[in-house]
Design a protein around this motif. Structure first.
Motif, PDB file in Angstrom:
ATOM      1  N   GLU A  23       0.835  -1.197   0.000  1.00 15.16           N
ATOM      2  CA  GLU A  23       0.000   0.000   0.000  1.00 15.16           C
ATOM      3  C   GLU A  23       0.873   1.251   0.000  1.00 15.16           C
ATOM      4  OE1 GLU A  23      -3.847   1.615   2.516  1.00 15.16           O
ATOM      5  OE2 GLU A  23      -2.246   0.569   3.590  1.00 15.16           O
ATOM      6  N   ASP A  24       1.964   1.193   0.737  1.00 12.79           N
ATOM      7  CA  ASP A  24       2.892   2.319   0.825  1.00 12.79           C
ATOM      8  C   ASP A  24       3.495   2.645  -0.548  1.00 12.79           C
ATOM      9  OD1 ASP A  24       4.404   4.318   1.864  1.00 12.79           O
ATOM     10  OD2 ASP A  24       5.638   3.075   3.151  1.00 12.79           O
ATOM     11  N   ASN A  56      -7.515   7.536   3.616  1.00 15.96           N
ATOM     12  CA  ASN A  56      -6.364   7.387   2.726  1.00 15.96           C
ATOM     13  C   ASN A  56      -6.276   8.468   1.663  1.00 15.96           C
ATOM     14  OD1 ASN A  56      -5.347   5.247   4.079  1.00 15.96           O
ATOM     15  ND2 ASN A  56      -5.778   3.706   2.523  1.00 15.96           N
ATOM     16  N   ALA A  59      -4.205  10.778   3.327  1.00 21.11           N
ATOM     17  CA  ALA A  59      -2.829  10.271   3.336  1.00 21.11           C
ATOM     18  C   ALA A  59      -2.124  10.556   2.013  1.00 21.11           C
ATOM     19  CB  ALA A  59      -2.832   8.770   3.628  1.00 21.11           C
ATOM     20  N   LYS A  83      -6.658   9.065  10.500  1.00 19.85           N
ATOM     21  CA  LYS A  83      -7.015   7.861  11.255  1.00 19.85           C
ATOM     22  C   LYS A  83      -6.371   6.585  10.738  1.00 19.85           C
ATOM     23  CE  LYS A  83     -11.563   9.536  12.770  1.00 19.85           C
ATOM     24  NZ  LYS A  83     -13.043   9.284  12.716  1.00 19.85           N
ATOM     25  N   THR A  84      -6.059   6.511   9.459  1.00 27.17           N
ATOM     26  CA  THR A  84      -5.554   5.249   8.909  1.00 27.17           C
ATOM     27  C   THR A  84      -4.089   5.040   9.276  1.00 27.17           C
ATOM     28  OG1 THR A  84      -4.872   6.258   6.813  1.00 27.17           O
ATOM     29  CG2 THR A  84      -7.140   5.455   6.957  1.00 27.17           C
ATOM     30  N   ASP A  85      -3.680   3.795   9.324  1.00 27.10           N
ATOM     31  CA  ASP A  85      -2.293   3.477   9.687  1.00 27.10           C
ATOM     32  C   ASP A  85      -1.303   4.090   8.705  1.00 27.10           C
ATOM     33  OD1 ASP A  85      -3.154   2.070  11.878  1.00 27.10           O
ATOM     34  OD2 ASP A  85      -3.099   0.109  10.870  1.00 27.10           O
ATOM     35  N   ILE A  86      -1.590   3.929   7.404  1.00 27.24           N
ATOM     36  CA  ILE A  86      -0.675   4.476   6.405  1.00 27.24           C
ATOM     37  C   ILE A  86      -0.670   6.004   6.471  1.00 27.24           C
ATOM     38  CG2 ILE A  86      -2.417   4.520   4.563  1.00 27.24           C
ATOM     39  CD1 ILE A  86       1.329   3.725   4.123  1.00 27.24           C
ATOM     40  N   LYS A  88      -1.028   7.797   9.202  1.00 25.79           N
ATOM     41  CA  LYS A  88      -0.213   8.188  10.351  1.00 25.79           C
ATOM     42  C   LYS A  88       1.277   8.096  10.032  1.00 25.79           C
ATOM     43  CE  LYS A  88      -3.742   6.844  13.718  1.00 25.79           C
ATOM     44  NZ  LYS A  88      -4.148   5.852  14.751  1.00 25.79           N
ATOM     45  N   ILE A  89       1.644   7.098   9.245  1.00 28.61           N
ATOM     46  CA  ILE A  89       3.046   6.971   8.819  1.00 28.61           C
ATOM     47  C   ILE A  89       3.435   8.159   7.942  1.00 28.61           C
ATOM     48  CG2 ILE A  89       4.632   5.613   7.388  1.00 28.61           C
ATOM     49  CD1 ILE A  89       3.073   3.109   8.300  1.00 28.61           C
ATOM     50  N   GLN A  90       2.567   8.501   6.994  1.00 30.19           N
ATOM     51  CA  GLN A  90       2.863   9.612   6.096  1.00 30.19           C
ATOM     52  C   GLN A  90       2.910  10.944   6.863  1.00 30.19           C
ATOM     53  OE1 GLN A  90       4.012   9.163   3.315  1.00 30.19           O
ATOM     54  NE2 GLN A  90       3.070   7.422   2.281  1.00 30.19           N
ATOM     55  N   LYS A  92       3.864  11.305   9.981  1.00 31.01           N
ATOM     56  CA  LYS A  92       5.139  11.319  10.713  1.00 31.01           C
ATOM     57  C   LYS A  92       6.283  11.720   9.788  1.00 31.01           C
ATOM     58  CE  LYS A  92       8.054   8.362  13.615  1.00 31.01           C
ATOM     59  NZ  LYS A  92       8.194   6.997  14.202  1.00 31.01           N
TER      60      LYS A  92
END
Length: 461
Positions: A23-24, A56, A59, A83-86, A88-90, A92
């Motif tokens: 996904e990343d 997303n 994101a 809210k999505t995991d990806i 939150k990574i983006q 950061k």
């Protein structure tokens, strides 16, 4: 022509499973596609406001902000906390690079809508409505990520949507981009590369976007020929005789070797258009319905029973006589009101125009499932052409065509190609493209088109 998909989540998952693309990776490439477009198209601009939602789509916007940071004066605005995991990574990653995050909305040279995209599944709340209204009020170049926020997956909207100059959709074209309602919001549509060639990303589909290069004009490549080599179209003229005459003129200008208007009254016709009181023995196609009005049922039954290709329009969509020919090589060209009547006559649905316009593809598919031999051309801002399981969308139509007589020209173009030997589906596709592209070439004020202008533009294609 390009492929269109009802959804692309399954295509994304296929990339994860079959190609080991995470996904990343897909998101990075999608954002890079958007960044490259912005850098090339708007290299003279300085400031960019990217408005992100919690999913997303947001994101994607964060990723885009990171890629454009330092190349432009970028500002990130969050409608909701990511809210999505990806996501939150983006977030950061962007924060660690110092991408500016703002709390107050201010206009910029470029505004990128990454609020909902294809993730919208409920009506907009007051906060979202206020936000989109404010973004729409800004004077800026506007880009939508995937789908303009406010448009649902069926292409409809609850109250309003983001007005985009360009929509950059992820991976593949989506059905929701091609509703009549969406046309005023999507602007120009571009597909973002996800790190895999579209031919590999896309799978089989039954929906296609028509392109200019799909138009095959009826050029005459055989030298040893005569007028009969290019067909004989019979156009049935009814109470409103002008409609039939317009169709006949359009047909002759689009290559039919002979065009005859069928009418019991003597008509004043152009010198190159013939008249007959009954269907010609050597006709190769019939166009009927335009301006037909009141008619003798037995005569129309006899005409419809002729074993030649037919284009049917207008008044016949209100008569059950049409049921007798829905298993033949026939092209039907209704506008929405006529199609609602046709659906009722065929016992498919009893609906109002608003219901049809909110679900055009749905009802076209229902009709074509019941009558798979028929070629259906549903008029509208975006023309839908369907036969059996396959569906084609022509987006080249403009408001220039919103004039009486434009549909009669289209009927003549379809009839001309049928007479010249085109298969019904090919006749509908090529006539529709010629019709729309000719209107797009019209150089005078967009309110001033008359049928003869349109016919002349067709001749210039």
């Amino acid at each position: 022509m390009q492929k269109i998909f009802d959804e692309v989540n399954s295509l994304d998952k296929r990339c994860y499973k079959e190609f080991s693309l995470s996904e990343d990776i897909l998101m990075e490439h999608a954002a890079n596609s958007m960044a490259l477009f912005i850098e090339e198209k708007y290299h003279d601009k300085k400031t960019i406001l990217i408005v992100c939602g919690s999913g997303n789509n947001g994101a994607d916007g964060i990723t885009l902000a990171r890629l454009l940071h330092t190349k432009f004066d970028v500002s990130l605005y969050f409608y909701k906390e990511i809210k999505t995991d990806i996501g939150k990574i983006q977030y950061k990653r962007a924060k660690s690079l110092g991408v500016p995050i703002v709390r107050n909305l201010e206009s910029a040279d470029i505004i990128v809508d990454c609020i909902f995209g294809s993730g919208l599944n409920k009506p907009l709340d007051e906060e979202a409505i206020s936000l989109i209204n404010k973004l729409n009020s800004f004077e800026a170049a506007k880009i939508a990520c995937d789908i303009p926020s406010g448009i649902f997956n069926n292409g409809q909207l609850d109250s309003l949507a983001f007005y985009a100059d360009t929509t950059i959709t992820m991976g593949a074209l989506k059905t929701s981009l091609f509703s009549d309602t969406a046309k005023d919001y999507v602007g120009k549509i571009k597909v973002a590369n996800l790190g895999i060639h579209r031919e590999l990303y896309e799978t089989n589909t039954n929906k296609y976007l028509l392109e200019k290069k799909d138009l095959k004009l009826p050029f005459r490549n055989t030298l040893n020929s005569h007028k009969g080599s290019f067909g004989h179209l019979n156009v049935v003229a009814g109470c409103k005789k002008g409609a039939g005459i317009i169709a006949a003129k359009a047909a002759f200008g689009f290559g039919a070797g002979i065009v005859s208007v069928v009418c019991h009254e003597n008509l004043e016709l152009p010198y190159h258009i013939m008249q007959t009181h009954f269907i010609s023995e050597n006709c190769t196609a019939i166009a009927i319905g335009m301006g037909l009005g009141k008619y003798e049922i037995q005569e129309i039954q006899k005409i419809l029973s002729k074993d030649v290709k037919k284009i049917v329009d207008a008044d016949l969509f209100y008569d059950e006589l049409l049921l007798n020919v829905l298993d033949e090589d026939i092209v039907l060209t209704p506008h929405p009101k006529e199609f609602c009547s046709l659906l009722k006559i065929c016992d498919i649905a009893d609906i109002k125009i608003d219901e049809l316009q909110n679900n055009r593809i749905k009802y076209v598919e229902k009709f074509s499932a019941k009558y798979p031999k028929v070629v259906l051309l549903l008029k509208g801002t975006n023309v839908i052409i369907s036969q059996g399981e396959n569906l084609y969308i022509n987006t080249y139509g403009t408001a220039v065509l919103s004039k009486g007589g434009s549909g009669d020209v289209l009927s003549g173009l379809v009839g001309s190609l049928l007479a010249q030997g085109y298969e019904p589906l090919d006749a509908a596709i090529n006539a529709s493209l010629a019709h729309a592209l000719a209107a797009a070439n019209f150089k005078r004020n967009d309110y001033s088109l008359i049928p003869s202008d349109l016919i002349e533009e067709v001749r210039r294609l």
